[in-house]
Write a protein that holds these residues in place. Structure first.
Motif, mmCIF file in Angstrom:
data_model
loop_
_atom_site.group_PDB
_atom_site.id
_atom_site.type_symbol
_atom_site.label_atom_id
_atom_site.label_comp_id
_atom_site.label_asym_id
_atom_site.label_seq_id
_atom_site.Cartn_x
_atom_site.Cartn_y
_atom_site.Cartn_z
ATOM 1 N N GLU A 8 42.920 3.058 43.591
ATOM 2 C CA GLU A 8 43.737 2.976 44.794
ATOM 3 C C GLU A 8 44.575 1.713 44.816
ATOM 4 N N ALA A 9 44.024 0.614 44.328
ATOM 5 C CA ALA A 9 44.749 -0.654 44.356
ATOM 6 C C ALA A 9 45.988 -0.629 43.472
ATOM 7 N N LEU A 10 45.969 0.198 42.423
ATOM 8 C CA LEU A 10 47.065 0.236 41.465
ATOM 9 C C LEU A 10 48.017 1.403 41.684
ATOM 10 N N ALA A 277 61.492 1.596 55.913
ATOM 11 C CA ALA A 277 60.320 1.384 55.070
ATOM 12 C C ALA A 277 60.573 2.117 53.755
ATOM 13 N N ILE A 278 60.544 1.387 52.664
ATOM 14 C CA ILE A 278 60.697 1.987 51.338
ATOM 15 C C ILE A 278 59.297 2.261 50.815
ATOM 16 N N VAL A 279 58.978 3.547 50.576
ATOM 17 C CA VAL A 279 57.618 3.921 50.201
ATOM 18 C C VAL A 279 57.582 4.433 48.769
ATOM 19 N N ALA A 280 56.408 4.288 48.151
ATOM 20 C CA ALA A 280 56.253 4.555 46.714
ATOM 21 C C ALA A 280 55.885 6.006 46.438
ATOM 22 N N VAL A 331 52.922 -2.625 62.753
ATOM 23 C CA VAL A 331 52.402 -1.345 62.260
ATOM 24 C C VAL A 331 53.054 -0.990 60.929
ATOM 25 N N ALA A 332 54.388 -0.997 60.878
ATOM 26 C CA ALA A 332 55.121 -0.673 59.649
ATOM 27 C C ALA A 332 55.340 -1.967 58.880
ATOM 28 N N ARG A 333 54.474 -2.212 57.920
ATOM 29 C CA ARG A 333 54.532 -3.477 57.185
ATOM 30 C C ARG A 333 54.157 -3.239 55.725
ATOM 31 N N HIS A 334 54.439 -4.218 54.920
ATOM 32 C CA HIS A 334 54.183 -4.152 53.483
ATOM 33 C C HIS A 334 52.732 -3.779 53.199
ATOM 34 N N GLY A 335 52.539 -2.781 52.303
ATOM 35 C CA GLY A 335 51.202 -2.396 51.877
ATOM 36 C C GLY A 335 50.554 -1.295 52.677
ATOM 37 N N ARG A 368 50.578 11.107 40.081
ATOM 38 C CA ARG A 368 50.434 9.656 39.966
ATOM 39 C C ARG A 368 49.621 9.040 41.102
ATOM 40 N N PHE A 369 49.101 9.871 41.984
ATOM 41 C CA PHE A 369 48.349 9.350 43.116
ATOM 42 C C PHE A 369 46.907 9.059 42.746
ATOM 43 N N HIS A 370 46.304 8.126 43.470
ATOM 44 C CA HIS A 370 44.851 7.976 43.439
ATOM 45 C C HIS A 370 44.264 9.173 44.173
ATOM 46 N N ARG A 371 43.393 9.909 43.501
ATOM 47 C CA ARG A 371 42.826 11.123 44.078
ATOM 48 C C ARG A 371 41.398 10.854 44.535
ATOM 49 N N ARG A 372 41.076 11.349 45.718
ATOM 50 C CA ARG A 372 39.725 11.186 46.239
ATOM 51 C C ARG A 372 39.373 12.429 47.045
ATOM 52 N N TYR A 373 38.070 12.638 47.221
ATOM 53 C CA TYR A 373 37.570 13.788 47.956
ATOM 54 C C TYR A 373 36.780 13.307 49.159
ATOM 55 N N GLY A 374 37.092 13.891 50.312
ATOM 56 C CA GLY A 374 36.417 13.508 51.545
ATOM 57 C C GLY A 374 37.169 14.048 52.734
#
Length: 383
Positions: A8-10, A277-280, A331-335, A368-374
């Motif tokens: 998730e961090a990367l 907001a520029i999002v990845a 609220v809308a901030r870096h990260g 390219r996403f971090h994938r998680r289940y929950g």
């Protein structure tokens, strides 16, 4: 084969899949079927992007016993997860692969006379009456035997005698439109074609067919898109629970002066001083370029902390711009992660802006996403 997903961090974004929501949707579909109709599951295309092994295992735990995939390779991966499940291969029998199907206990959906001839020949040589489905084309004009050819094949004991026809299948072309006349034509054609074979189970209903009523249910339904939260019928509300949430990281928040253009091609011009907001996330992540906006048409949107965030300008390969002018800077901030698809942004809504269908969004997400289940209960705006 599955590819490793970044931590998730990367990662520029994260994709959460709620397996319990998929199971709940399967129960909802089962409850909408008439008594005696089995609810299977179509899990092709990596279970519509949710993960074939994870999703199939959860559905099996819920009680699903019959699964449909498109390709034999998908079926082999599924067999590794579910050694005892019934698995049908919708794309049929590939030349020279009958032995592989037989060894893995896979059931081809035989779509043509050459496929029937090859499966029959293999069974004759192996001296084993292996099961297979036969596809009848009732109006899709894609795969399958026309009713007249189906009747000839079933009357030819040399062709069908060596194997066990275990399911008769057809596919609705216009099921998403309940009032379309082709639905009734296909239903009547399927009934007439299969009337002489009351002991062979039958299947016509995909997700849309489940909601068209009991006449379409027959012995087994094979829902796909509805399992994964998609909208099966064009009119009305969607009764299914969302199962996927995609969030992308804010890379930067920037001010844009009035009359300045945004993004490639300068297709959208700021009509006021804006904060963006520029999002990845971009079209390389499954967010289609057609859902971008311009001065001539609105585009899709994201969601953050109760705020709807319109897309501004073109969606590029790796990022997009969202309008956060009216969102507090705290609220809308870096990260911070912004929801791009999920409980507040339905795939069917995005599909309208992209001039496509929610199937295309779901099956194209997450490379390219971090994938998680929950559960889909990530607090909005959590960085």
């Amino acid at each position: 084969l599955p590819v490793p997903h970044p931590s998730e961090a990367l990662a520029g974004g994260r994709l959460t899949v709620d397996l319990d929501a998929i199971a709940a949707n399967w129960r909802t579909l089962s409850e909408n079927l008439r008594d005696g109709t089995e609810c299977g599951a179509t899990v092709k295309a990596n279970a519509y992007g949710t993960g074939l092994a994870e999703t199939a295992e959860r559905l099996s735990q819920e009680g699903c016993r019959t699964f449909f995939v498109a390709l034999p390779e998908e079926a082999l991966h599924l067999r590794e997860t579910l050694p005892d499940a019934t698995i049908y291969v919708l794309d049929g029998l590939f030349p020279g692969t009958a032995e592989t199907y037989a060894a893995a206990n896979l059931r081809p959906v035989l779509n043509s006379v050459p496929e029937i001839e090859e499966w029959s020949a293999y069974c004759r040589t192996a001296n084993t009456a292996l099961p297979a489905a036969i596809h009848i084309d009732t109006g899709m004009n894609r795969l399958g035997l026309l009713p007249e050819m189906f009747a000839q094949v079933m009357a030819d004991n040399y062709l069908t005698g060596p194997f066990t026809p275990c399911l008769l299948v057809s596919h609705l072309a216009c099921g998403a439109t309940p009032d379309h006349p082709l639905n009734r034509i296909q239903l009547d054609t399927f009934r007439a074609a299969t009337a002489d074979f009351p002991d062979i189970p039958k299947s016509l209903a995909n997700s849309a067919g489940v909601f068209l009523g009991p006449d379409y249910h027959f012995d087994i339904a094979r829902p796909g898109i509805s399992l994964f939260g998609g909208k099966a019928l064009d009119p009305g509300a969607n009764p299914m629970s969302p199962v996927v949430c995609v969030e992308a990281r804010i890379l930067m928040v920037r001010d844009v002066a009035e009359s300045k253009t945004i993004g490639y091609g300068g297709v959208e011009t700021a009509t006021r001083t804006m904060r963006l907001a520029i999002v990845a996330a971009g079209y390389a992540d499954g967010f289609m370029r057609r859902a971008g906006s311009s001065d001539k048409r609105p585009g899709g949107f994201g969601w953050l902390d109760g705020h709807r965030l319109p897309i501004v300008g073109r969606i590029s390969m790796d990022m997009m711009a969202l309008d956060v002018t009216d969102v507090p800077e705290t609220v809308a901030r870096h990260g911070v992660f912004v929801e791009l698809l999920g409980p507040n942004v339905a795939a069917s809504d995005l599909a309208i802006y992209a001039e496509t269908i929610d199937y295309e969004y779901l099956t194209g997400l997450g490379r390219r996403f971090h994938r998680r289940y929950g559960p889909l209960d990530t607090p909005e705006g959590r960085s």
